[in-house]
Design a protein around this motif. Structure first.
Motif, PDB file in Angstrom:
ATOM      1  N   ASN A 169     -16.127  27.969 106.061  1.00 22.25           N
ATOM      2  CA  ASN A 169     -15.518  28.627 107.228  1.00 22.25           C
ATOM      3  C   ASN A 169     -14.294  29.469 106.893  1.00 22.25           C
ATOM      4  O   ASN A 169     -14.017  30.454 107.569  1.00 22.25           O
ATOM      5  CB  ASN A 169     -15.091  27.575 108.266  1.00 22.25           C
ATOM      6  CG  ASN A 169     -16.286  26.886 108.873  1.00 22.25           C
ATOM      7  OD1 ASN A 169     -17.410  27.377 108.767  1.00 22.25           O
ATOM      8  ND2 ASN A 169     -16.062  25.737 109.493  1.00 22.25           N
ATOM      9  N   ASN A 185     -15.211  32.839 106.479  1.00 23.85           N
ATOM     10  CA  ASN A 185     -16.174  33.313 107.476  1.00 23.85           C
ATOM     11  C   ASN A 185     -15.614  33.262 108.898  1.00 23.85           C
ATOM     12  O   ASN A 185     -14.888  34.164 109.307  1.00 23.85           O
ATOM     13  CB  ASN A 185     -17.470  32.506 107.342  1.00 23.85           C
ATOM     14  CG  ASN A 185     -18.148  32.766 106.000  1.00 23.85           C
ATOM     15  OD1 ASN A 185     -17.940  33.815 105.401  1.00 23.85           O
ATOM     16  ND2 ASN A 185     -18.959  31.847 105.529  1.00 23.85           N
ATOM     17  N   SER A 186     -15.942  32.175 109.639  1.00 27.23           N
ATOM     18  CA  SER A 186     -15.551  32.142 111.056  1.00 27.23           C
ATOM     19  C   SER A 186     -14.033  32.220 111.231  1.00 27.23           C
ATOM     20  O   SER A 186     -13.543  32.757 112.221  1.00 27.23           O
ATOM     21  CB  SER A 186     -16.105  30.886 111.723  1.00 27.23           C
ATOM     22  OG  SER A 186     -15.765  29.761 110.968  1.00 27.23           O
ATOM     23  N   TYR A 241     -21.852  35.183 115.688  1.00 24.77           N
ATOM     24  CA  TYR A 241     -22.106  35.428 114.255  1.00 24.77           C
ATOM     25  C   TYR A 241     -23.327  34.638 113.797  1.00 24.77           C
ATOM     26  O   TYR A 241     -23.793  33.713 114.491  1.00 24.77           O
ATOM     27  CB  TYR A 241     -20.867  35.105 113.406  1.00 24.77           C
ATOM     28  CG  TYR A 241     -20.265  33.741 113.611  1.00 24.77           C
ATOM     29  CD1 TYR A 241     -20.902  32.581 113.168  1.00 24.77           C
ATOM     30  CD2 TYR A 241     -19.024  33.597 114.242  1.00 24.77           C
ATOM     31  CE1 TYR A 241     -20.338  31.341 113.340  1.00 24.77           C
ATOM     32  CE2 TYR A 241     -18.454  32.355 114.428  1.00 24.77           C
ATOM     33  CZ  TYR A 241     -19.124  31.218 113.968  1.00 24.77           C
ATOM     34  OH  TYR A 241     -18.568  29.984 114.156  1.00 24.77           O
ATOM     35  N   LYS A 295     -24.989  32.430 110.604  1.00 21.51           N
ATOM     36  CA  LYS A 295     -24.720  31.727 109.347  1.00 21.51           C
ATOM     37  C   LYS A 295     -26.045  31.271 108.784  1.00 21.51           C
ATOM     38  O   LYS A 295     -26.805  30.595 109.488  1.00 21.51           O
ATOM     39  CB  LYS A 295     -23.933  30.446 109.654  1.00 21.51           C
ATOM     40  CG  LYS A 295     -22.461  30.531 109.427  1.00 21.51           C
ATOM     41  CD  LYS A 295     -21.897  29.125 109.313  1.00 21.51           C
ATOM     42  CE  LYS A 295     -21.215  28.677 110.579  1.00 21.51           C
ATOM     43  NZ  LYS A 295     -20.536  27.393 110.454  1.00 21.51           N
ATOM     44  N   PHE A 313     -23.180  34.957 105.607  1.00 20.75           N
ATOM     45  CA  PHE A 313     -22.478  34.950 106.887  1.00 20.75           C
ATOM     46  C   PHE A 313     -22.372  36.392 107.363  1.00 20.75           C
ATOM     47  O   PHE A 313     -22.028  37.285 106.576  1.00 20.75           O
ATOM     48  CB  PHE A 313     -21.069  34.368 106.720  1.00 20.75           C
ATOM     49  CG  PHE A 313     -20.273  34.386 107.987  1.00 20.75           C
ATOM     50  CD1 PHE A 313     -20.380  33.344 108.904  1.00 20.75           C
ATOM     51  CD2 PHE A 313     -19.429  35.451 108.287  1.00 20.75           C
ATOM     52  CE1 PHE A 313     -19.651  33.363 110.089  1.00 20.75           C
ATOM     53  CE2 PHE A 313     -18.700  35.476 109.472  1.00 20.75           C
ATOM     54  CZ  PHE A 313     -18.821  34.427 110.369  1.00 20.75           C
TER      55      PHE A 313
END
Ligand SMILES: C[S@@+](CC[C@H](N)C(=O)[O-])C[C@H]1O[C@@H](n2cnc3c(N)ncnc32)[C@H](O)[C@@H]1O
Length: 448
Positions: A390, A393-394, A426, A428, A440
């Motif tokens: 994460n 990414n997020s 998004y 994944k 991602f």
């Protein structure tokens, strides 16, 4: 079977030990493997055995280190090449059903004798016979995560991060999947050939071909080397992982778009963008000038070079070069820790640390901030990485949206409508989802 000669130039097991020594000193596995294949005269069969042993040992390194630590009295005193030799023998004994133990013993002992002295030959012989007689040591005497780490050969810090982020069951499933062989997938050049015609051609030259569950323009190939065909050289397809095709799919490109690809080398996604352009242009940047020729080489091979322009540039400094609000779309396929590629590049797991992940997240955030002003109102930024944690990414998505209220997140769409019922915008992809790389992808639209 090859017997050892003075130069050992064509002996796959001897070359595997040498190559593994170099890789454990920090050399890249794919480059070392290709160098050896190019500079020797191994048969196709021996080349496959050599590659299989090298990748296999890297994949299972922590497991094999543990076994050897239990099988010899003073593991710390073993020379590196002797450890690598033992790992290659153990790999073959466990994973290569078609090679009889006798052949593995003979070849390994010959290498021990050739490179070392009689003491080493005796040690190697003793260890291999002990495994043959008593089996491999049990993995015991440690906590559950340490045990998982040794069994899957994945560092403890990665398992802890995954456990926290995706839960124990998903972590277990990811760990089970990453030591399987990677798919050989290609992306069809939609400007040059239709899928049906390419499948027919590939089957005619001996490939087994199947459709991809991940990407509509992808095919998964077996029984041949995709990079060695005339079809590849003439640009009818390129070699790309199925998940890596998704960021560009989500960009919804128009033929006349002006697109910035900020981290572009070697150009897998630049050429994919260019295939959708008619009068449009994709500007491909990379920090490293020496990588730009790869992008142009690929664009020329794929027949799309007229729609591609390359520049060396730190994407965090695009403000120095481009006016604001000029691009229709921007792709940030950011430099990342690459943990999603763990199956294809097995050494990545040992090389990266949590500090690297955190440092890379700062670079990624910097690139996103710098390109935010360059996209037109109504235009899009697509952010992608080939990693699964994460932090890269997020967390970057959240930070970007907080800093840039002029953007809204948009739902990432793919041709095959993957994970259509997910809650997040998004997308994944984990390595165990479809057997493709972990990836991602997030999309942002500039609304004012
Ligand atoms: C994930 S790879 C890109 C793969 C490429 N998009 C493709 O599909 O073939 C990331 C690339 O970013 C480049 N890079 C790293 N830091 C950068 C920066 N600050 N600005 C621009 N490019 C950078 C690296 O050299 C590397 O080629």
């Amino acid at each position: 079977m090859n017997s050892l000669t003075k130069d050992n130039n064509n002996n796959p097991r001897y070359l595997a030990v040498k190559t593994l020594e170099r890789i454990s000193d920090g050399a890249y596995s794919n480059l070392q493997i290709n160098n050896v294949i190019d500079s020797t005269k191994m048969s196709e069969k021996d080349t496959r055995l050599f590659t299989n042993i090298v990748y296999g040992v890297i994949q299972h390194r922590l497991t094999f280190e543990y076994y050897v630590s239990k099988l010899v009295k003073h593991p710390g005193k073993l020379q590196n090449w002797v450890k690598e030799l033992l790992y290659t023998a153990i790999y073959q004994m466990i994973y290569l059903d078609k090679v009889p133990n006798r052949a593995i013993f003979d070849e390994s002992i010959k290498i021990a004798k050739f490179r070392g002295h009689d003491g080493i030959r005796r040690l190697v012989t003793g260890v291999l016979h002990k495994i043959d007689r008593d089996g491999l040591p049990q993995i015991t005497g440690m906590n559950a995560i340490e045990k998982q780490s040794i069994e899957a050969s994945v560092p403890v810090w990665i398992i802890k991060q995954l456990n926290n982020q995706v839960g124990k069951a998903k972590t277990e499933s990811i760990l089970k999947s990453i030591n399987q062989p990677a798919n050989q997938s290609i992306r069809i050049n939609i400007k040059k050939i239709e899928k049906k015609a390419l499948v027919k051609e590939l089957e005619r030259i001996g490939f087994t071909v199947r459709d991809s569950e991940v990407a509509a323009d992808a095919l998964v190939l077996k029984d041949g080397v995709a990079a060695h065909t005339a079809l590849f050289k003439e640009g009818f397809y390129t070699i790309q992982d199925e998940s890596a095709m998704l960021p560009v799919q989500s960009m919804d490109i128009d033929g006349d778009d002006y697109i910035l690809d900020t981290c572009a080398a070697p150009g897998g996604k630049t050429t994919q963008i260019a295939e959708h352009l008619t009068t449009g242009l994709v500007v491909a940047l990379d920090l490293h000038e020496n990588k730009l020729h790869k992008i142009m080489e690929n664009a020329e091979r794929m027949g799309v070079s007229e729609n591609v322009e390359v520049h060396a540039c730190d994407a965090r400094k695009v403000g120095d070069i481009y006016e604001d609000n000029v691009f229709d779309k921007i792709l940030v396929d950011a430099p990342c820790s690459g943990l999603g590629l763990i199956r294809r590049k097995p050494e990545i797991r040992y090389e990266k640390s949590l500090e690297d992940v955190e440092e890379l997240a700062v670079v990624q955030g910097g690139i996103l901030d710098s390109v935010a002003t360059k996209v037109k109102v109504g235009g899009q930024i697509v952010y992608s990485t080939c990693t699964i944690l994460n932090q890269e990414n997020s967390k970057n998505v959240k930070d970007f949206l907080e800093k840039h209220p002029e953007f809204e997140e948009i739902k990432v769409k793919t041709d095959l409508n993957l994970q259509a019922d997910r809650r997040e915008d998004y997308l994944k992809i984990f390595p165990d989802d479809y057997g493709s790389d972990g990836f991602f992808i997030a999309g942002f639209k500039k609304v004012r």
